[in-house]
Scaffold this active site. Structure first.
Site, PDB file in Angstrom:
ATOM      1  N   GLU A 195       0.969   4.671  -5.040  1.00 28.62           N
ATOM      2  CA  GLU A 195      -0.383   5.252  -5.846  1.00 28.62           C
ATOM      3  C   GLU A 195      -0.938   4.095  -6.396  1.00 28.62           C
ATOM      4  O   GLU A 195      -0.242   3.078  -6.937  1.00 28.62           O
ATOM      5  CB  GLU A 195      -0.318   6.461  -6.711  1.00 28.62           C
ATOM      6  CG  GLU A 195       0.419   7.746  -6.113  1.00 28.62           C
ATOM      7  CD  GLU A 195      -0.511   8.105  -5.034  1.00 28.62           C
ATOM      8  OE1 GLU A 195      -1.859   8.187  -5.293  1.00 28.62           O
ATOM      9  OE2 GLU A 195      -0.034   8.830  -4.089  1.00 28.62           O
ATOM     10  N   ASP A 239       5.688  13.820  -7.423  1.00 31.76           N
ATOM     11  CA  ASP A 239       5.580  14.047  -6.188  1.00 31.76           C
ATOM     12  C   ASP A 239       6.887  14.689  -5.655  1.00 31.76           C
ATOM     13  O   ASP A 239       7.096  15.577  -4.622  1.00 31.76           O
ATOM     14  CB  ASP A 239       5.155  12.896  -5.645  1.00 31.76           C
ATOM     15  CG  ASP A 239       4.905  13.212  -4.121  1.00 31.76           C
ATOM     16  OD1 ASP A 239       3.908  13.889  -4.062  1.00 31.76           O
ATOM     17  OD2 ASP A 239       5.382  12.763  -3.105  1.00 31.76           O
ATOM     18  N   GLY A 289       0.928  -1.164  -0.060  1.00 31.82           N
ATOM     19  CA  GLY A 289      -0.004   0.134  -0.105  1.00 31.82           C
ATOM     20  C   GLY A 289       0.832   1.353  -0.021  1.00 31.82           C
ATOM     21  O   GLY A 289       0.314   2.290   0.162  1.00 31.82           O
ATOM     22  N   LYS A 343       7.672  18.378  -3.863  1.00 32.18           N
ATOM     23  CA  LYS A 343       8.438  18.713  -2.452  1.00 32.18           C
ATOM     24  C   LYS A 343       9.924  19.459  -2.388  1.00 32.18           C
ATOM     25  O   LYS A 343       9.960  20.588  -1.777  1.00 32.18           O
ATOM     26  CB  LYS A 343       8.579  17.622  -1.621  1.00 32.18           C
ATOM     27  CG  LYS A 343       7.397  16.922  -1.403  1.00 32.18           C
ATOM     28  CD  LYS A 343       7.398  15.378  -0.832  1.00 32.18           C
ATOM     29  CE  LYS A 343       6.275  14.661  -0.370  1.00 32.18           C
ATOM     30  NZ  LYS A 343       6.201  13.254   0.121  1.00 32.18           N
TER      31      LYS A 343
END
Lengths: 372, 372
Positions: B219, B230, B216, B234
């Site tokens: 994505e 992503d 998990g 950041k």
């Protein structure tokens, strides 16, 4: 009104650097925070030199005082031509003029009463001085200080544990957000960190102690570091921050100085410290054979015994991998359980400790302006 | 007045947890901070549900809405029996009643205009949503958001970079204290951290990707993580925090998905990802032979090129020793030069991300109360 008046207590290594940082950053704080930060008084053992000017003590005068202090001159002498007053009188005078923050960069318990009195009269207090926060719970002054250490109080103490590292502020943010501390562990002495790193790399204990002394990492008497008392004070501050009601004498402290070497002169201690080499080499070897290394560790659980002393830690852990004089604090909480939140970096040094104090001052200054 | 009204934007994993934490900690915040925190509105894609009660939306109603959202029900349907209004209207209504903080836990740029409008009308804004802060500098909405990100502004964004880890607050404290950033480096993707840890331990790239997906960590389409976007967002947020005026397209991003696999279905990608195994095994082996390991690293210097991509880092460094999905940010500044200040811990997860948002909310709430 946006003027914050600082009272600098202690002008040693950290206090002098705090003054330098205030002078260097006043303009930034005015622009960025709308805070007009002036130094209204400096307090040394001989008394207080307090300003009569709206801008506070002049930069030139402050620089001269710091310079004199570093050369070993007492405040009374260095401030020749200026009248000194009693410290509480100086603070009372300034509080009448607006928000005040006392910056206690002294060492020892002597300033605790002054700090508590300042809080009681509405001032803020910022500490790098650990001793006032390590007083027994039964001592009313210590109790008053801790009563002001919460979110609505006006005492801040980031620089007492890890210098400028975000340790206390992080713990507070976790707790304020409803997280529950489980255990804090850490290496909180740069001196002992350097010594055990050398030991792990194969040096004799005495070589490691002497190397740390030569690099300026130890107190003039290295036994002040080796006793573990400084680490125990930091462990106590961490414990009280997570709301444990404990005293220093409830913390188990491993003193690395054997009894027969505690009362000798420094010179004799340094001459005889090699007597300890064989035992430490054996302990280091045993650790190495187990994939571990020795570190001087503070263990502060939410419940149960608090201890500071030498532990074998896995070489592959962040704590075990720590090199040289750096500090580490590993915070395990309900939310950070499987993987803790860890802060690593230099936990001593004038510039970062003073920055820890000015960070607290800005937070407190913003709060005092709003409530003043 | 001590009442702070929250407007919750987005009720997914993070937003739902934020609501749960507010309900669980309201009483603590009242006692500890003197802040009476109510949730005045929730905003979803279908509109806003706004309170008519002094205590805000009832806990039971909020819990029901979060539960429905998790079951896939849209706000309009879940709020059956309650009238929805337009989001800006809800915020305007609440601002008339006192200090408001918008908690943007949505994903994507769509909420940026709402956030900017809330700031312009005097509300505070707390973001876990990275996208509004990654808008190009030429976009007036992005510019307005960043103009509010400084010490006197009312925008906070700790949770956009490392979830609840003290990254943005630490950088701000360093800068506010007069320190000068030199370089921030870090591993800012738990997903890529887990994958490269497995790779370093001898797994094939495809095994590592599939394992991260099963746990998990990725994505739904793992290419969203493997693209590096992503991490680039950041890195951009870190860069702008240290006052670099840059855009996302100026950051060199190493996309781990080769061109021929970018347009396929997820199923086809997963079936064909093993085509990459040989090359990654070779790269991992080369690193290992050099005493290093591969990590996906963001490099954000104070000057010069900003990059995110795979780098060989020494196994003995904190960055190289990082295991699994943890994040690390290494902050090198003028004062933290020889030994940097490093923060390590889980950089994702609903509970810690929501805690990052509530921490910002408390700081901002204290500020707004004083200025309101």
């Amino acid at each position: 009104m946006s003027r914050i008046t600082l009272v600098q207590v202690g002008m040693g290594t950290v206090g002098g650097e705090t003054i330098a940082q205030v002078i260097a950053n006043r303009n930034r704080w005015w622009v960025d925070f709308g805070l007009d930060v002036r130094i209204g008084a400096v307090i040394g053992r001989g008394g207080a030199l307090v300003t009569t000017e709206p801008d506070g003590l002049a930069d030139e005068l402050l620089r001269g005082l710091v310079h004199s202090r570093r050369a070993g001159t007492a405040l009374r002498e260095a401030a020749a031509g200026h009248e000194l007053v009693e410290a509480p009188e100086a603070i009372a005078l300034l509080i009448n003029q607006g928000p005040v923050i006392v910056m206690d960069a002294a060492a020892g318990e002597e300033t605790a009463a002054l700090d508590a009195r300042a809080l009681a009269s509405g001032a803020g207090v910022v500490l790098s001085n650990k001793a006032p926060l390590a007083l027994p719970r039964e001592n009313p002054i210590g109790a008053e200080l801790w009563a002001s250490a919460g979110p609505r109080g006006h005492l801040r103490y980031e620089a007492t544990c890890g210098a400028g590292l975000p340790v206390i502020s992080t713990l507070r943010t976790l707790i304020d957000g409803g997280d529950a501390p489980v255990e804090n562990t850490g290496a909180l002495s740069g001196t002992l960190g350097a010594i055990f790193t050398d030991l792990g790399n194969g040096a004799n204990f005495s070589e490691a102690v002497l190397a740390a002394k030569e690099k300026g990492f130890t107190e003039p008497d290295p036994r002040d570091d080796l006793s573990g008392l400084d680490v125990a004070r930091k462990a106590l501050i961490l414990a009280r921050t997570i709301e444990r009601r404990v005293n220093l004498d409830e913390i188990a402290v491993e003193n690395l100085v054997p009894e027969e070497l505690r009362e000798t002169s420094v010179a004799e201690f340094l001459a005889r410290v090699s007597e300890l080499d064989d035992e430490w080499s054996r302990r280091a070897e045993t650790a190495r054979a187990a994939g571990a290394t020795l570190k001087y560790v503070a263990t502060v659980p939410a419940d149960g015994p608090i201890a500071v002393g030498v532990r074998e830690v896995p070489t592959s852990s962040l704590l075990g991998a720590l090199q040289g004089p750096e500090n580490i604090v590993v915070m395990r909480t309900t939310r950070y359980h499987e993987n803790p939140l860890t802060v690593v970096g230099p936990g001593a040094g004038a510039a970062v400790t003073a920055a820890g104090m000015t960070g607290d001052m800005l937070a407190l200054g913003t709060l005092l302006m709003s409530r003043g």
